[in-house]
Design an enzyme around this catalytic site. Sequence first.
Site, PDB file in Angstrom:
ATOM      1  N   ARG A 122       0.837  -1.199   0.000  1.00  0.00           N
ATOM      2  CA  ARG A 122       0.000   0.000   0.000  1.00  0.00           C
ATOM      3  C   ARG A 122       0.873   1.251   0.000  1.00  0.00           C
ATOM      4  O   ARG A 122       1.927   1.294   0.660  1.00  0.00           O
ATOM      5  CB  ARG A 122      -0.863  -0.019   1.262  1.00  0.00           C
ATOM      6  CG  ARG A 122      -1.853   1.123   1.396  1.00  0.00           C
ATOM      7  CD  ARG A 122      -2.941   1.038   0.373  1.00  0.00           C
ATOM      8  NE  ARG A 122      -4.135   1.781   0.761  1.00  0.00           N
ATOM      9  CZ  ARG A 122      -5.163   1.972  -0.057  1.00  0.00           C
ATOM     10  NH1 ARG A 122      -5.147   1.481  -1.280  1.00  0.00           N
ATOM     11  NH2 ARG A 122      -6.225   2.639   0.332  1.00  0.00           N
ATOM     12  N   THR A 429      -9.542   0.093 -10.322  1.00  0.00           N
ATOM     13  CA  THR A 429      -8.384  -0.662  -9.870  1.00  0.00           C
ATOM     14  C   THR A 429      -8.328  -1.867 -10.797  1.00  0.00           C
ATOM     15  O   THR A 429      -9.089  -1.956 -11.746  1.00  0.00           O
ATOM     16  CB  THR A 429      -8.610  -1.074  -8.390  1.00  0.00           C
ATOM     17  OG1 THR A 429      -8.658   0.100  -7.608  1.00  0.00           O
ATOM     18  CG2 THR A 429      -7.569  -1.997  -7.821  1.00  0.00           C
ATOM     19  N   GLU A 449      -5.723   4.056  -7.459  1.00  0.00           N
ATOM     20  CA  GLU A 449      -6.922   4.638  -6.848  1.00  0.00           C
ATOM     21  C   GLU A 449      -7.927   5.006  -7.930  1.00  0.00           C
ATOM     22  O   GLU A 449      -8.482   4.124  -8.531  1.00  0.00           O
ATOM     23  CB  GLU A 449      -6.582   5.820  -5.931  1.00  0.00           C
ATOM     24  CG  GLU A 449      -7.462   5.908  -4.687  1.00  0.00           C
ATOM     25  CD  GLU A 449      -8.942   6.124  -4.933  1.00  0.00           C
ATOM     26  OE1 GLU A 449      -9.718   5.172  -4.688  1.00  0.00           O
ATOM     27  OE2 GLU A 449      -9.350   7.225  -5.332  1.00  0.00           O
ATOM     28  N   SER A 495      -7.781   0.759   2.910  1.00  0.00           N
ATOM     29  CA  SER A 495      -8.208   0.253   1.612  1.00  0.00           C
ATOM     30  C   SER A 495      -9.395  -0.674   1.784  1.00  0.00           C
ATOM     31  O   SER A 495      -9.699  -1.133   2.884  1.00  0.00           O
ATOM     32  CB  SER A 495      -7.058  -0.513   0.961  1.00  0.00           C
ATOM     33  OG  SER A 495      -7.514  -1.203  -0.184  1.00  0.00           O
ATOM     34  N   GLY A 516     -13.002  -1.765  -7.537  1.00  0.00           N
ATOM     35  CA  GLY A 516     -14.293  -1.124  -7.314  1.00  0.00           C
ATOM     36  C   GLY A 516     -14.406  -0.303  -6.045  1.00  0.00           C
ATOM     37  O   GLY A 516     -15.490  -0.166  -5.497  1.00  0.00           O
ATOM     38  N   GLY A 517     -13.278   0.252  -5.542  1.00  0.00           N
ATOM     39  CA  GLY A 517     -13.360   1.076  -4.332  1.00  0.00           C
ATOM     40  C   GLY A 517     -13.976   0.258  -3.205  1.00  0.00           C
ATOM     41  O   GLY A 517     -13.721  -0.934  -3.077  1.00  0.00           O
TER      42      GLY A 517
END
Length: 616
Positions: A122, A429, A449, A495, A516-517
Amino acid sequence: MRVRRATVLTALTTLTLSIPLFAPSSPASAAADRADAGRADVGRIRAAPVAEGYGGAISTVDATATSVGLDVLRRGGNAVDAAVAAAATLGVTEPFSAGIGGGGFLVYYDARKRTVYTIDGREAAPMAMGADAFVDPATGKPYDFQEARISGISVGVPGTLLTWQEALRRWGTRSLAASLAPAAAVAQRGFPVDQTFHDQIADPANHNDTSFAQFSSTRALYLPGGQAPAVGSTFRNPDLAATYRLIAREGVDAFYRGRLGRDIVNTVQHPPVAANPAVAWQYPIRPGAMVLSDLENYRVRFPAPTRSEYRGLDVYGMATPSSGGTTVGEALNILERSDLRSQPLAQALHRYLEASALAFADRNRYIGDYTPRATLDQLLSDGFAAERACLIDPAHALPKPVAPGVPDGSYGGCAQAPAGAANTQGTHTTNLTVADRWGNVVEYTLTIEQTGGNAMVVPGRGFLLNNELTDFNFTPTQGDAPDPNLPAPGKRPRSSMSPTIVLQDGKPFLAVGSPGGSTIITTVLQILVGRLDLGLSLPDAIAAPRASQRNTASVQAEPAFLAAPEAAALTRLGHTFTTTPEIGAATGIEFERHGRMLAAAEPTRRGGGAAAVVRR
Ligand code: GLU
């Protein structure tokens, strides 16, 4: 309870694409690598959303990346080798979703050790970032999302390249140089622009038509002649090819300590703003505070995976800073308290939506980069799940948002903490799933992102920077309770990425993940419920219409979900819906009997994905 092996119910449509790939002009480092990289063409694959067979399998969102990974598997590479080569290729062909300017999470099942490992790659906040980094000093108010995104402030220290390096070093058999070679070749020689690639630049909804025009480097690469490249034209990225070759020669230090690092820092501190953008951007473009020591000090982490049991299976996921593992796991624990198979479909879906809302309330309250492991364990405990599950009313949807629970180790009633606000995340993503002939499995989600990241191509280097730091909460969201996801120096934003590997009796049963967030969590959860409870095959569970309840007043749902009769039944129970064209873009592999593998990708979402097996 044991899960039945399902047969494939999906009508398999097989589209044959020819994907020529070429060798790089510079040889890879090791002699063995050289033989691999020197091939002029990795051949053609039948790009289809489903493939079943033996000897290894791969599923990605993109036929070229799948082809590259398949070629690695075919010539003796393992799942990690193939995953890195495919991911590097996605950095070329899916540059708006992933690349070395971003980060991600990799979950790995090691067949020899029968153990699941993870890599947290990350992005991290620069040391100069404070809690109010996304608050406008002039007004005291948080920046608008697009204002924060298109800035140097949103750029986290990228972790993707180090993820590749460390995955190869620990578990792979090929060098980073060899793994980058096919992707460099694709960047150099080009690939055909498809509708998805074109739309990710031109679609006003993601603002890239305007934001890309603000930066001379991005405009030159992605808006040649002022327009997105035409569908069907060949897109080349020689700068990215040269960047990959530079890394192949000099190693990751070129990025974290050397020339590339200096160029990244320079881009963050001095965004390459175009002199005369054809279209105006409505916000000032602010610089960020990343310095070279932030890159030098960046490390990937190797946290223990989260683990939860579901219907006799072991579900492994990603721990903090991702909320994926705990949120999927908690929702499954809640759902396990009822037998979804014996219920009408609408009731099973009602429970899926409610479990998801409850788990999201807890995620929002408790999960951030620094959440103690003991809290994660409590969130994944059966006692906590029982307390949360008792809130679900089979006859009525709970009013949203629901309050978080109290994961304090003492469970009994339906305890709740005071309510806090929900949060939102971006929408794009990419994800890939790979398995090899030895039984090793990689589930890997990577991102920059938003689609297009922060819209800044590092000049002369051919890759976009991330805007991952906008995954922090800009201001406190939890009322009087502390917010676990505020910015801090060196911290990683929370995340939702949920790469998931499911074991049965210690051996892989299923691996799945999605972009997809924050809908990633519900997409993975819905696929698991579809496959494990609702009698769907993996391809059908991936193709099924999606709905996402993230503890908000209304459920986001795809049109096909709303067209189904169950949607009316859910409305009668009190759920309200808003429609969204598409949720997620999953990939997965199911491990069948006698070494047979079923690889699956999206049949239609995001233009359809590509699954392949080594031998049919
Ligand atoms: N930044 C998001 C996360 O880490 C992923 C972005 C996306 O999938 O759109 O959860």
